[in-house]
Design a protein around this motif. Sequence first.
Motif, PDB file in Angstrom:
ATOM      1  N   ILE A  51       0.648  -1.063  -0.092  1.00 32.53           N
ATOM      2  CA  ILE A  51       0.056  -0.068   0.144  1.00 32.53           C
ATOM      3  C   ILE A  51       1.002   1.269   0.120  1.00 32.53           C
ATOM      4  O   ILE A  51       0.540   2.006  -0.664  1.00 32.53           O
ATOM      5  N   ARG A  52       1.886   1.202   0.864  1.00 31.87           N
ATOM      6  CA  ARG A  52       2.714   2.249   0.970  1.00 31.87           C
ATOM      7  C   ARG A  52       3.466   2.718  -0.670  1.00 31.87           C
ATOM      8  O   ARG A  52       3.674   3.830  -0.949  1.00 31.87           O
ATOM      9  N   ALA A  53       3.586   1.731  -1.317  1.00 28.85           N
ATOM     10  CA  ALA A  53       4.293   1.699  -2.514  1.00 28.85           C
ATOM     11  C   ALA A  53       3.275   2.625  -3.643  1.00 28.85           C
ATOM     12  O   ALA A  53       3.639   3.205  -4.566  1.00 28.85           O
ATOM     13  N   LEU A  54       2.050   2.394  -3.225  1.00 31.70           N
ATOM     14  CA  LEU A  54       0.991   2.921  -4.008  1.00 31.70           C
ATOM     15  C   LEU A  54       0.546   4.361  -3.726  1.00 31.70           C
ATOM     16  O   LEU A  54      -0.150   5.266  -4.364  1.00 31.70           O
ATOM     17  N   ALA A  55       0.645   4.735  -2.493  1.00 32.94           N
ATOM     18  CA  ALA A  55      -0.051   5.561  -1.830  1.00 32.94           C
ATOM     19  C   ALA A  55       0.791   7.149  -1.921  1.00 32.94           C
ATOM     20  O   ALA A  55       2.042   6.921  -2.119  1.00 32.94           O
ATOM     21  N   GLY A  56       0.090   7.955  -2.299  1.00 29.43           N
ATOM     22  CA  GLY A  56       0.779   9.290  -2.403  1.00 29.43           C
ATOM     23  C   GLY A  56       1.062   9.965  -0.989  1.00 29.43           C
ATOM     24  O   GLY A  56       0.666   9.481   0.194  1.00 29.43           O
ATOM     25  N   PRO A  57       1.800  11.068  -1.054  1.00 35.22           N
ATOM     26  CA  PRO A  57       2.289  11.887   0.295  1.00 35.22           C
ATOM     27  C   PRO A  57       0.967  12.154   1.114  1.00 35.22           C
ATOM     28  O   PRO A  57       0.032  12.676   0.358  1.00 35.22           O
ATOM     29  N   GLY A  58       1.060  12.224   2.317  1.00 39.62           N
ATOM     30  CA  GLY A  58      -0.004  12.457   3.381  1.00 39.62           C
ATOM     31  C   GLY A  58      -1.000  11.534   3.610  1.00 39.62           C
ATOM     32  O   GLY A  58      -1.944  11.590   4.289  1.00 39.62           O
ATOM     33  N   SER A  59      -0.726  10.105   3.074  1.00 42.65           N
ATOM     34  CA  SER A  59      -1.726   8.965   3.132  1.00 42.65           C
ATOM     35  C   SER A  59      -1.458   8.414   4.710  1.00 42.65           C
ATOM     36  O   SER A  59      -0.378   8.553   5.249  1.00 42.65           O
ATOM     37  N   LEU A  60      -2.677   7.936   5.143  1.00 46.10           N
ATOM     38  CA  LEU A  60      -2.564   7.228   6.573  1.00 46.10           C
ATOM     39  C   LEU A  60      -2.619   5.824   6.135  1.00 46.10           C
ATOM     40  O   LEU A  60      -3.710   5.325   5.830  1.00 46.10           O
ATOM     41  N   VAL A  61      -1.676   4.990   6.231  1.00 44.69           N
ATOM     42  CA  VAL A  61      -1.538   3.621   5.924  1.00 44.69           C
ATOM     43  C   VAL A  61      -1.834   2.870   7.082  1.00 44.69           C
ATOM     44  O   VAL A  61      -0.797   2.244   7.979  1.00 44.69           O
ATOM     45  N   ASP A  62      -2.899   2.864   7.641  1.00 44.43           N
ATOM     46  CA  ASP A  62      -3.303   2.044   8.889  1.00 44.43           C
ATOM     47  C   ASP A  62      -4.437   1.599   8.573  1.00 44.43           C
ATOM     48  O   ASP A  62      -5.078   1.533   7.583  1.00 44.43           O
ATOM     49  N   ASN A  63      -5.321   1.230   9.803  1.00 45.54           N
ATOM     50  CA  ASN A  63      -6.784   0.541   9.566  1.00 45.54           C
ATOM     51  C   ASN A  63      -7.719   1.476  10.584  1.00 45.54           C
ATOM     52  O   ASN A  63      -7.392   1.302  11.732  1.00 45.54           O
ATOM     53  N   PRO A  64      -8.501   2.208  10.204  1.00 44.75           N
ATOM     54  CA  PRO A  64      -8.953   2.358   8.809  1.00 44.75           C
ATOM     55  C   PRO A  64      -7.912   3.199   7.863  1.00 44.75           C
ATOM     56  O   PRO A  64      -7.286   3.932   8.322  1.00 44.75           O
ATOM     57  N   LEU A  65      -7.823   2.913   6.568  1.00 46.88           N
ATOM     58  CA  LEU A  65      -7.152   3.320   5.543  1.00 46.88           C
ATOM     59  C   LEU A  65      -7.505   4.857   5.075  1.00 46.88           C
ATOM     60  O   LEU A  65      -8.827   5.126   5.035  1.00 46.88           O
ATOM     61  N   ASP A  66      -6.656   5.721   4.990  1.00 44.87           N
ATOM     62  CA  ASP A  66      -7.005   7.157   4.384  1.00 44.87           C
ATOM     63  C   ASP A  66      -5.763   7.285   3.390  1.00 44.87           C
ATOM     64  O   ASP A  66      -4.943   8.089   3.780  1.00 44.87           O
ATOM     65  N   VAL A  67      -6.121   6.747   2.219  1.00 42.74           N
ATOM     66  CA  VAL A  67      -4.956   6.921   1.190  1.00 42.74           C
ATOM     67  C   VAL A  67      -5.517   7.988   0.083  1.00 42.74           C
ATOM     68  O   VAL A  67      -6.662   7.750  -0.543  1.00 42.74           O
ATOM     69  N   ILE A  68      -4.515   8.723  -0.233  1.00 42.38           N
ATOM     70  CA  ILE A  68      -4.568   9.992  -1.237  1.00 42.38           C
ATOM     71  C   ILE A  68      -3.485   9.669  -2.260  1.00 42.38           C
ATOM     72  O   ILE A  68      -2.414   9.360  -2.031  1.00 42.38           O
ATOM     73  N   GLY A  69      -3.901  10.201  -3.293  1.00 47.06           N
ATOM     74  CA  GLY A  69      -2.722  10.415  -4.606  1.00 47.06           C
ATOM     75  C   GLY A  69      -2.401   8.793  -4.838  1.00 47.06           C
ATOM     76  O   GLY A  69      -1.254   8.603  -5.206  1.00 47.06           O
ATOM     77  N   VAL A  70      -3.414   7.985  -5.029  1.00 45.85           N
ATOM     78  CA  VAL A  70      -2.955   6.659  -5.416  1.00 45.85           C
ATOM     79  C   VAL A  70      -2.724   6.669  -6.661  1.00 45.85           C
ATOM     80  O   VAL A  70      -2.838   7.216  -7.557  1.00 45.85           O
ATOM     81  N   LYS A  71      -1.258   5.749  -6.877  1.00 50.01           N
ATOM     82  CA  LYS A  71      -0.723   5.532  -8.391  1.00 50.01           C
ATOM     83  C   LYS A  71      -1.458   4.830  -9.321  1.00 50.01           C
ATOM     84  O   LYS A  71      -1.318   4.626 -10.501  1.00 50.01           O
ATOM     85  N   ARG A  72      -2.321   3.523  -8.682  1.00 44.55           N
ATOM     86  CA  ARG A  72      -2.922   2.909  -9.238  1.00 44.55           C
ATOM     87  C   ARG A  72      -4.400   2.437  -8.786  1.00 44.55           C
ATOM     88  O   ARG A  72      -4.221   2.224  -7.630  1.00 44.55           O
TER      89      ARG A  72
END
Length: 675
Positions: free
Chosen positions: A335-356
């Motif tokens: 997930i970290r490899a796909l997530a943009g800056p400022g993403s929260l890689v935890d549960n619950p997920l809050d991922v922004i700037g997704v690459k795919r």
Amino acid sequence: MDRQLVAVVGASPRNFWTTCAIHNLTTLNPELEVIPVTPNHAEIQGLATVPDVSALPATPRAAIIAIRREAAVEVVRTLTAAGTRDIVCVTDGFVERGDETGARLQQELVDIVSGTGTRLWGTNCVGFADFTDRICAVAEPVWLEAKTGPVSIVSQSGALLSAFVAAGAQEGLGLDFCVSTGNGAVNAVPEALQIALRRETTEVVCAYIEGVRGDQVDRLADAFRTARELGKQIIVLKSGVSERGQKAVMSHTASIAGTDSVFSELLREYGVLRADGVDELMRLATLVLLGVKQGRDRAVSVLGGSGGAAALSSDLSDRYGVKLTTFADTTIDRIRALAGPGSLVDNPLDVIGVKRREGDESVNGCVFSDPNTGLVLMPWSVQFPSETVHESVHTWNWGDLARLSAEHEMPLIITAMAPVPDTEFTRSYREQHPHVAVLDNLHLTFAALGKLFPAPLHEKSSSSVAAPEAGVLSEADSRELVATAGVPVVGGVRVATGEDGAAAAAELSPPFAVKVIAPISHKAKIGGVILGVPDAQSLPDAIARITANVVAAGLAEEQVEGCLVEEMVFGREILVGLNTDPVLGRYVVVGLGGSATEIANRSTTRRLPLAEGEAERLLAAVGVVDHPKAVSVVESVCAAFTGEHFEKYQTVEINPLIVGVDDCWAADAVVTIAP
């Protein structure tokens, strides 16, 4: 027997019960032959009547009886002898009336039906609906548009049966067999549960129970065992918890509500779920049918979608005790490899700037393939999507989620944050993807998930090693500080490492509490507290045991200053906690103290400084009234906490403050320094 014939005995244009029954029977199944039985009318609701049951053209598949109680008994006798399968006795005035005649007549009904193939429902009930056989023998308005499915309903209340059917239909559940048991002369709740559970078309049984008679407990446990053996789930909603509720139950069904906590334990023993309302009852049924990925932990992964959705989901999961997935390290790395800056890689997920955004190497794909995930939840923060150009990204996302759910055999819930209207797209989506639950009310969903995916009562820390806590004063230092704030402390003395404990405590009166002096807040969890030491001669041994415990837990010997020996006092235990919010400032919490703090979670919060009279109200909320000393102590410590002397301290917790007849003392205190 003609399975398509139903008799309605006592039918009348002015009888509410029979009018409803005829409407329900003919509306759900227009092909059903319904015959009103009455000598007073040639036709009712367009149907030809017969004067009595002996004039029926064939043995009815079912009959509904709404006539006076003595006559009802004779009709039951005649229909049972003829071989009628189901008889609904709407008639009341039996055991619930409390008279000798009512009790005798109900026993006569039991004797008539016992040993036969006839199922008697009632007395004092509204009937049953078999949606699979398309027979709705219910003598009250009922939601007839409910679809057929695997959920059965057993209700001790007739009036609520209609509400349960409507709630199930609103939830989108398919219904199989629904019945009101009323007095349960022959088929009470335990027997109705057995009948529902043994239907091949039923997977989940929702039950409403008002009370259980003593002679029914073993039969109820047998039904619970049947459910477990058949791999089916019972969900119970029970009333009669309060004193008033118990009185209402007794007047309605002549059953006894029983001690609620013991009833809850009976349910827990057999794996029966307990709902706290009609809506939660149906939401639990939805989630039970959805299931959990086979072989996986019962843990929920939340696709936050936005910061607000992730934050609210975090709050709700904590509030309702939902076990959230701890993602595997490989999942986090992907997930970290796909997530943009400022993403929260935890549960619950809050991922922004997704690459795919699509395929198994998308963020969604990573979550669905995570080995620790048992169910995936997507909180939906906008309106449900429609087939429009500007919402195509949402409809595509829903399609991809359904694909991942199917491919990974992973249950999926999409829940609106608030009630939102359905769209043509969502209605079609539900039909195409039955493995996905599309619901509203995130709050309700988490409440139900807390019953199905409960977090352990006491989650263990990721590290079992005790370590000094930065900014935490030892209890010895903390009690000295709170004493300067006008709080009396129990008699005590510091015993340094290597010092003779018996000699140091010579002026104190036993029994004693002995506590480690170290910069940690939760001493008891690492064996740093021993209570009830009977005399001074036993103190050296207690001190040695505590020292060994905390060192074994990970504290270095040089971090242990020694032990605090205190006199034990007794009285009501309360918590007085003072804290600092970075935005809202300083506040106080007063609640039940000691071990009750975490169990009861009963507390009141007030911002500081306290208004006049607030200390009395805070104490009254935990049962301390007319106690000037306790009021003075709370006012004093609150005033001190807002003063210059305490400015550098973040928190002060006194737990417990022991409240005696006329006095009070701090028995334990922890103070932390502001960062």
